[in-house]
Design a protein around this motif. Structure first.
Motif, PDB file in Angstrom:
ATOM      1  N   MET A   1       4.329  25.067 -25.711  1.00 27.25           N
ATOM      2  CA  MET A   1       5.304  26.044 -26.203  1.00 27.25           C
ATOM      3  C   MET A   1       6.716  25.619 -25.810  1.00 27.25           C
ATOM      4  SD  MET A   1       3.772  28.181 -27.997  1.00 27.25           S
ATOM      5  CE  MET A   1       5.036  29.414 -28.239  1.00 27.25           C
ATOM      6  N   PHE A   2       6.855  25.015 -24.637  1.00 27.14           N
ATOM      7  CA  PHE A   2       8.151  24.530 -24.177  1.00 27.14           C
ATOM      8  C   PHE A   2       8.682  23.461 -25.129  1.00 27.14           C
ATOM      9  CE2 PHE A   2      10.267  21.487 -21.113  1.00 27.14           C
ATOM     10  CZ  PHE A   2      11.430  22.205 -20.995  1.00 27.14           C
TER      11      PHE A   2
ATOM     12  N   ILE B   1      -5.677  33.344 -14.513  1.00 28.05           N
ATOM     13  CA  ILE B   1      -6.570  33.067 -15.638  1.00 28.05           C
ATOM     14  C   ILE B   1      -7.774  32.265 -15.151  1.00 28.05           C
ATOM     15  CG2 ILE B   1      -6.748  31.896 -17.856  1.00 28.05           C
ATOM     16  CD1 ILE B   1      -3.699  32.448 -18.168  1.00 28.05           C
TER      17      ILE B   1
ATOM     18  N   VAL C   1       6.706  31.757 -22.262  1.00 29.76           N
ATOM     19  CA  VAL C   1       7.765  31.439 -21.318  1.00 29.76           C
ATOM     20  C   VAL C   1       8.419  30.089 -21.608  1.00 29.76           C
ATOM     21  CG1 VAL C   1       6.368  30.296 -19.575  1.00 29.76           C
ATOM     22  CG2 VAL C   1       8.321  31.666 -18.891  1.00 29.76           C
ATOM     23  N   GLY C   2       7.698  29.196 -22.292  1.00 26.45           N
ATOM     24  CA  GLY C   2       8.259  27.884 -22.593  1.00 26.45           C
ATOM     25  C   GLY C   2       9.610  27.946 -23.285  1.00 26.45           C
TER      26      GLY C   2
ATOM     27  N   ALA D   1       9.644  24.849 -28.501  1.00 29.58           N
ATOM     28  CA  ALA D   1      10.969  25.466 -28.508  1.00 29.58           C
ATOM     29  C   ALA D   1      12.051  24.405 -28.640  1.00 29.58           C
ATOM     30  CB  ALA D   1      11.172  26.275 -27.230  1.00 29.58           C
TER      31      ALA D   1
ATOM     32  N   LEU E   1       4.609  31.267 -13.472  1.00 28.78           N
ATOM     33  CA  LEU E   1       3.773  30.324 -14.198  1.00 28.78           C
ATOM     34  C   LEU E   1       2.623  29.866 -13.307  1.00 28.78           C
ATOM     35  CD1 LEU E   1       5.762  28.345 -16.529  1.00 28.78           C
ATOM     36  CD2 LEU E   1       3.935  27.080 -15.555  1.00 28.78           C
TER      37      LEU E   1
ATOM     38  N   VAL F   1      -4.371  25.426 -19.120  1.00 27.11           N
ATOM     39  CA  VAL F   1      -3.494  26.584 -19.277  1.00 27.11           C
ATOM     40  C   VAL F   1      -2.034  26.138 -19.160  1.00 27.11           C
ATOM     41  CG1 VAL F   1      -2.839  28.794 -18.286  1.00 27.11           C
ATOM     42  CG2 VAL F   1      -5.225  28.171 -18.384  1.00 27.11           C
TER      43      VAL F   1
ATOM     44  N   VAL G   1      -0.802  24.506 -22.302  1.00 21.51           N
ATOM     45  CA  VAL G   1      -0.417  25.465 -23.349  1.00 21.51           C
ATOM     46  C   VAL G   1       1.050  25.857 -23.174  1.00 21.51           C
ATOM     47  CG1 VAL G   1      -0.791  27.808 -24.183  1.00 21.51           C
ATOM     48  CG2 VAL G   1      -2.736  26.348 -23.688  1.00 21.51           C
ATOM     49  N   THR G   2       1.440  26.163 -21.913  1.00 21.15           N
ATOM     50  CA  THR G   2       2.839  26.500 -21.649  1.00 21.15           C
ATOM     51  C   THR G   2       3.758  25.349 -22.026  1.00 21.15           C
ATOM     52  OG1 THR G   2       2.048  27.797 -19.815  1.00 21.15           O
ATOM     53  CG2 THR G   2       4.391  27.350 -19.867  1.00 21.15           C
TER      54      THR G   2
ATOM     55  N   MET H   1       2.217  32.904 -20.277  1.00 22.16           N
ATOM     56  CA  MET H   1       2.130  31.443 -20.348  1.00 22.16           C
ATOM     57  C   MET H   1       2.533  30.948 -21.730  1.00 22.16           C
ATOM     58  SD  MET H   1       0.989  30.957 -17.339  1.00 22.16           S
ATOM     59  CE  MET H   1       0.549  29.256 -17.235  1.00 22.16           C
ATOM     60  N   CYS H   2       2.189  31.701 -22.773  1.00 28.43           N
ATOM     61  CA  CYS H   2       2.488  31.244 -24.129  1.00 28.43           C
ATOM     62  C   CYS H   2       3.941  31.513 -24.510  1.00 28.43           C
ATOM     63  CB  CYS H   2       1.570  31.923 -25.138  1.00 28.43           C
ATOM     64  SG  CYS H   2      -0.137  31.438 -24.953  1.00 28.43           S
TER      65      CYS H   2
ATOM     66  N   GLY I   1      -7.120  24.967 -15.140  1.00 30.47           N
ATOM     67  CA  GLY I   1      -5.740  25.263 -14.740  1.00 30.47           C
ATOM     68  C   GLY I   1      -4.758  24.365 -15.462  1.00 30.47           C
TER      69      GLY I   1
ATOM     70  N   ILE J   1      -1.445  30.686 -13.967  1.00 26.51           N
ATOM     71  CA  ILE J   1      -2.526  29.690 -14.025  1.00 26.51           C
ATOM     72  C   ILE J   1      -3.666  30.129 -13.110  1.00 26.51           C
ATOM     73  CG2 ILE J   1      -3.132  27.328 -13.404  1.00 26.51           C
ATOM     74  CD1 ILE J   1      -0.300  26.509 -14.178  1.00 26.51           C
TER      75      ILE J   1
END
Lengths: 572, 198
Positions: free
Chosen positions: B36-37, A193, A227-228, B40, A186, B29, B32-33, A224-225, B26, A190
């Motif tokens: 999504m976490f 990108i 892995v959450g 979920a 992760l 980005v 965004v993760t 990144m999109c 940074g 970052i």
């Protein structure tokens, strides 16, 4: 505001011209090339462990109950643990670090013409967390009960309850290791990108970015999109294992299929996370050694973006027999078949690049061509498995196993070798020996097919994946089937033996390889402007400026058949 | 071709200014993760909640809806005040006003986390734990995850405050922390509606 970049770079050693100590140069370095090497060597060491595990359990399958050289007799519990950790290691500790982390770290700053990543200390932290994750995983092999044995997909309830998986300490350690590893990438993602967005060389526009850099960036975005959900699932599973919650326990009101959704929502994009850098590597090498412009650069780029978006809508094709509604299965079949189109477009573009080129069969090129051919086989068998009707019968057989090894071995082994042979001169200043390279190439690819073609046949014959000893199942214990198992195992031993040639070639070439010079392959991209090996800061005092796209090979009216991106147009 | 200033005080490419600073990009980005976490966790929660058992289950304590609503307002106020602080920083640098605003934001954030912690202690006392029911498990999982993010963000704001007072704060760092605090504040109403009001 690039001042952020410089404040965090830690460039003082470079500009004060004092010799950095061993620790600050090799261990706690913030230099992207050194971090790339750390990732690459850790990945290669883990590949040896993963390969050894494969050798041990293949020996058990070919010669059940026999004493295995360098191991002894293999117990069923140890078999489960080896199979689980072989898969985990090869995906999370070999494919990810070598393809994304090592190649991304090494190539991105060199290819976009900047001096380092924008967050060098985050980058160093990323490797340190990764190293800790690898150590945690290795420790998990030696705790009471041994390493986790619930398969690399870790489906509950097998993975959630210690009385089922019989690895009370191995299972949570495995989960912690995977989670740490993912946190490491992760941080890397970052960095990748942000660096490509904000630190490109002057004059490098969107379509001047080499295709591999695009692919690594798109792969990072996918990672990144996606892995959450895996981290969320891992935390929940860890609570199930250690605190006694019942998130995935049907008896406690939980849902075991929920884990499968969370896992595969990550797990399928993950396939593309490792595939894209491999395809990028192959694209670069194909162009350089076909001496031709990359065919349909923009189409490849847009197909890759489309592939990235589609990859979020295919995950349930892993769950066709997990009680997924058949109507939903139909949708996921459709998206799965659709996603083969962009992948095929990219591969056909590479083949079209070859057409009419003046091809040079270097070792790197051979590996790149082998990737294109072998990966096609993996892709085509994926279309069979993506159809829910066929998958009901082939699910959990060796057909599935052979299919994903036909995708993952080209990605993680063949493309990686292509990259190592191709960029070795830039990494170490010398070339690897080509003759030994070609011997290594033929030994690796032929034996690779020798392993997995028999497994396709066995899988189509109904051989189930998770069986310790086929002699216990009379239908699967016939001499014809057993012969194929023995053949696959012997092929594996041949393949492993050929890697010795690679390792020797790698280390001998460090000292005795032919001096490479800055641009041994006469390639266009910016990394070949830097001296080999590239110094700290990459390009010295004068940063390169970009005037054209990365693939201007064999341009008419030029004396040389290549045209470096940074060469000033002659009319100015 | 141009020469870089060896002191590194100047950007490599002073004539090329990216739309967003690297710190802010940074953090975006990363957000965004994080989204999504949380997505979920929320979807897992909704799936289990839609299961056969009564929700919230009988015999389990109810969540403090009113107290948490007041606490939410404190969090929102904190987010707004950091926004004011950023604007003030852009306009007048590390003036007395900026320092005050950031300190106030930090204070409100700490109050939010403290009230949350106090509620947790009471709920555990009433018998709501991670193992008492799926209801409790998801409550502590989701709200606890948010709490950890809030604590992490507050540590970021505290570092920002220290740098601000020392006069070494860069606008891009402020922007990065601001974005992350927006995320922590912005995701809270979704969690509140889904977890408390169901």
């Amino acid at each position: 505001m690039a001042e952020v970049a410089h404040a965090e770079v830690g460039h003082d050693d470079h500009h004060d011209h004092h010799e950095p100590s061993f620790w600050s140069k090799y261990v706690f370095s913030t230099d992207h090339k050194m971090i790339a090497m750390q990732y690459m060597f850790t990945g290669m060491a883990m590949a040896l462990i993963g390969g050894f595990f494969a050798y041990v359990f293949r020996m058990q399958l070919a010669f059940p109950g026999a004493s295995i050289p360098f191991w002894g007799t293999l117990s069923p519990a140890a078999y489960n643990s080896l199979v689980t950790n072989h898969g985990t290691i090869m995906i999370f500790w070999v494919a990810m670090p070598v393809l994304i982390a090592a190649m991304g770290n090494f190539l991105i700053p060199l290819m976009i013409g900047c001096d380092d990543m924008v967050f060098p200390r985050v980058n160093r932290l990323s490797y340190q967390i990764f190293l800790i994750s690898a150590i945690v995983l290795i420790i998990s092999f030696f705790v009471p009960g041994g390493g986790f044995g619930g398969a690399w997909t870790a489906y509950p309830p097998l993975s959630a309850k210690a009385q089922y998986n019989a690895t009370p300490f191995g299972a949570p350690l495995w989960l912690i290791a995977v989670t740490l590893e993912i946190v490491a990438f992760l941080l890397g993602g970052i960095n990748f990108i942000t660096t490509v967005m904000n630190a490109r060389a002057k004059g490098m526009r969107m379509y001047d970015i080499p295709i591999i850099v695009w692919m690594i960036v798109i792969a990072s975005i996918l990672f990144m999109c996606s892995v959450g959900p895996l981290i969320a699932g891992a935390v929940m599973l860890l609570f199930d294992q250690t605190l006694g919650t019942g998130f995935f326990d049907g008896a406690a009101g939980g849902d075991p299929v929920l884990w499968q959704h969370l896992f595969w929502f990550f797990g399928h994009p993950e396939v593309y996370v490792v595939l894209l850098p491999a395809m990028g590597i192959v694209g670069e090498i194909t162009c350089t050694f076909a001496r031709k412009k990359l065919f349909a650069y923009k189409l490849i780029l847009y197909s890759t973006i489309g592939l990235g978006i589609l990859s979020f809508f295919v995950w349930a094709h892993h769950q066709f027999i997990s009680g997924v509604d058949p109507r939903a299965a139909y949708l996921f079949t459709t998206t799965t078949l659709l996603i083969s189109i962009p992948v095929a477009i990219v591969l056909f573009a590479y083949i079209a690049t070859l057409y009419g080129g003046s091809i040079r069969f270097t070792t790197a090129m051979l590996f790149a061509l082998a990737f294109t051919g072998e990966f096609l086989l993996g892709g085509v068998t994926g279309i069979w498995l993506g159809s829910s009707g066929v998958d009901v019968y082939l699910h959990d057989t060796y057909f599935v196993l052979a299919h994903f090894h036909y995708t993952f071995v080209p990605i993680a082994i063949i493309a990686t070798f292509a990259a190592v042979y191709y960029w070795y001169p830039k990494m170490f200043g010398r070339k690897m020996n080509e003759t030994w390279g070609k011997i290594h190439f033929w030994g690796t690819t032929v034996s690779f097919n020798g392993i997995f073609i028999p497994l396709f046949i066995l899988g189509a014959g109904g051989q189930h994946r998770r069986i310790y000893n086929f002699q216990h199942y009379p239908d699967l214990a016939g001499a014809d089937m057993q012969d194929m198992r023995v053949f696959a195992t012997l092929s594996l031993i041949v393949m492993l033996a050929f890697q010795v040639i690679f390792i020797v070639n790698f280390f001998v070439s460090l000292k005795r390889g032919e001096k490479a010079g800055n641009n041994p392959w006469k390639a266009n991209t910016l990394e070949w402007v830097a001296t080999s090996p590239a110094p700290h800061g990459n390009f010295g005092p004068v940063m390169p400026e970009v005037y054209r796209g990365p693939y201007e090979y064999s341009v008419e009216g030029r004396e040389e058949d290549y045209w470096p991106q940074n060469e000033k147009p002659s009319d100015s | 071709m141009k020469t870089i200033d060896p002191s590194f005080a100047e950007p490599i490419d002073s004539d090329r200014s990216p739309a967003l600073s690297s710190s802010a990009l940074g953090i975006l980005v990363f957000i965004v993760t994080e989204l999504m976490f949380f997505a979920a966790l929320i979807s897992a929660y909704l799936i289990i909640k839609a299961g056969p058992e009564a929700w919230p289950p009988a015999g389990q304590p109810r969540l403090p809806i009113e107290a948490s609503a007041v606490n939410s307002l404190i969090l929102f106020a904190s987010g707004y005040i950091l926004f004011r602080g950023y604007r003030s920083f852009v306009k007048e640098g590390n003036s007395e006003g900026t320092v005050k605003l950031v300190r106030f934001c930090l204070l409100l954030g700490v109050v939010f986390v403290a009230v949350q912690g106090f509620e947790w202690v009471r709920l555990v006392g009433f018998g709501l734990t991670m193992t008492s029911s799926q209801y409790g498990a998801f409550f502590y999982l989701i709200v606890g995850t948010h709490g950890i993010h809030a604590i992490g963000a507050l540590i970021g704001i505290w570092r920002l405050y220290v740098k601000l007072r020392a006069g070494i704060l860069r606008q891009s760092s402020f922007q990065g922390v601001l974005f992350f605090w927006y995320f922590v504040v912005g995701i809270w109403p979704i969690l509140y509606v889904l977890v408390y009001l169901s």
